[in-house]
Design an enzyme around this catalytic site. Sequence first.
Site, mmCIF file in Angstrom:
data_model
loop_
_atom_site.group_PDB
_atom_site.id
_atom_site.type_symbol
_atom_site.label_atom_id
_atom_site.label_comp_id
_atom_site.label_asym_id
_atom_site.label_seq_id
_atom_site.Cartn_x
_atom_site.Cartn_y
_atom_site.Cartn_z
ATOM 1 N N PHE A 11 0.865 -0.933 -0.202
ATOM 2 C CA PHE A 11 0.065 -0.109 0.080
ATOM 3 C C PHE A 11 0.838 1.318 0.288
ATOM 4 C CE2 PHE A 11 0.250 -2.083 3.727
ATOM 5 C CZ PHE A 11 1.148 -1.063 4.803
ATOM 6 N N SER A 12 -0.294 2.269 -0.164
ATOM 7 C CA SER A 12 1.233 3.609 -0.748
ATOM 8 C C SER A 12 0.878 4.221 0.233
ATOM 9 C CB SER A 12 0.952 4.160 -2.543
ATOM 10 O OG SER A 12 -0.388 4.235 -2.418
#
Length: 579
Positions: A11-12
Amino acid sequence: MEPKAYSYIRFSTPEQIKGDSIRRQTQYSEEVASKLGLTLDTSLALTDKGLSGYKGDHRTKGALGIFLKLVEDGEIPTGSVLIIEALDRLSREGMLEASHLMMGILLKGIDIYTAIDDKHFKKDTYDLADLIISATKLMAGHEESEKKSVRLKSAWDKKRNEAVQGIKKMTEKCPAWVKLSKDKKEFREIEVRAEAIRLIFRMKADGFGNEKIVRQLNELPDIWKPEKSKRNKTGGWRESYIQKILYNRSVIGEFQPHILKDGKRVPDGEPIKNYFPAVVDEDLFYSVHNYLSRLREANGHTGGRTGKVKNLFSHITKCGQCGGTMHYIDKGKPPKGAQYLWCDTSRRVVQDDKGNRVCNAKAIRYDEFEKIFFKEFDEFDINRLLPKPDKVQSEIKQIEETMSANRQRIKEMGQQKINLTDSIGRTQSSEVRKSLEDHLHKVIIDRVKLVNENKNLEQQKTDLQKESKEIRKQVDNVKEIHQLRQTMETEQELIDINTRLRGEIRKLIRQIDVYPLTEKYELWKKMDDEPGHYLHMTSRYMDKIRIRFHSGSDTIKRVIYLKRHAVEGGLDAGGISGT
């Protein structure tokens, strides 16, 4: 080796850590592994937190990059499955880059399973329909990220425009002398801190040097002082912070927004005026800058790559009393002026929580420091620093024996790996298989450790063989360049030779601890019979050298302690001394 399932989670944004992203993706992986009848490998911990799939950071800097390297090296069994929530977790780069990444994994015999749509991509069954599906989803992920990037830029531009119009501030980040109001519409001056900033500019306009400004600010009890921090471990004012403030246009209310471009922070448009409350009058600000400009023109460069390199020992001289950096101070040309090395902590009059000075070491004359350094260097017997040949050979022999034993163990572990792999393939018991797999995993790890240990031992052996030669070469380089230095005629020649000499000194010397004379003579009674300056050099090749000398005296008394070989002779300390 039996195929396994590997879960990759990415996840960023840091906000997703607080959400359900990790739990959800972990649950998908466990369910898919159970469905496929595979053991879910948890040893690699393939999780990339806060790494962008749009920029490819996860592939170049993250856990996915490690997995790809293991696949390339054949450490991941063929037929294994990489489980991801969706294809956009694998990559959000352009379709060409993302497709190339996916095809590369499949071509190595590793399947890809997307849990969200229950899609299983395999090398042998990958067809035109799969190509269209994967390309479409990868392209959609890239386009979504691209839209998000555009939206973020648009939001940033909106924030900037609102800031220009005075509607709302862009961020809570601000200089130490102001604070953001609760409604986030304005910054307000912190009076006690702003007064310190104004005093700095007034003192500079009156001709005070940064060093004197620092001392006075730290001594004045009612003036605000910066708190302790990671960068400023002792707290209080520092010359570097004074210099930064003098050139910081936020003191006259300006704010320069920045953006990241190719990983670098660059200005974004023109500065925004009246963003902060101005704590310094513009006339005073520009008057000080005019004064600083004239100083630069009069003095020229004072150091650095193109400067005069006046201090040959920059970054390696430390105060023996408190460990602070010894700064080079130029007080002008003799007879009235001179150059000094002075402990930064003492010079800034840093005080502890009880109001006592942390360090009271006095400045020492730089010319005497340099003179005694090279005098000792020229007279020193290099053989005292070198290990004895028979001792070197003994150490090399011991290393070779260890390496030979390790090579035999590595060979045996290679055969163990083959035998265990065969056994795992034949067994029908899941419990036995699990035990064998655990044993195989340990054998692989131990084998890698031994291979790495042999690489380190090989380097140690090479270093031992080269040590004497390298020490002599570096010492000779310093002596030769120092002699050449005396023959330089032009300023540029002196700059060039000083740059070379400083570089060679840094190669040889790790740190020089200087013990200057202090106001408290009792501190040094235990070291010798009368006060003076001490020089203690810690080198990559020298265990300890301490040189004692008097500042301002024509007589220099030198005492050198060499502990490395003195201990071998049964002495606590030994060496040579003279006057």
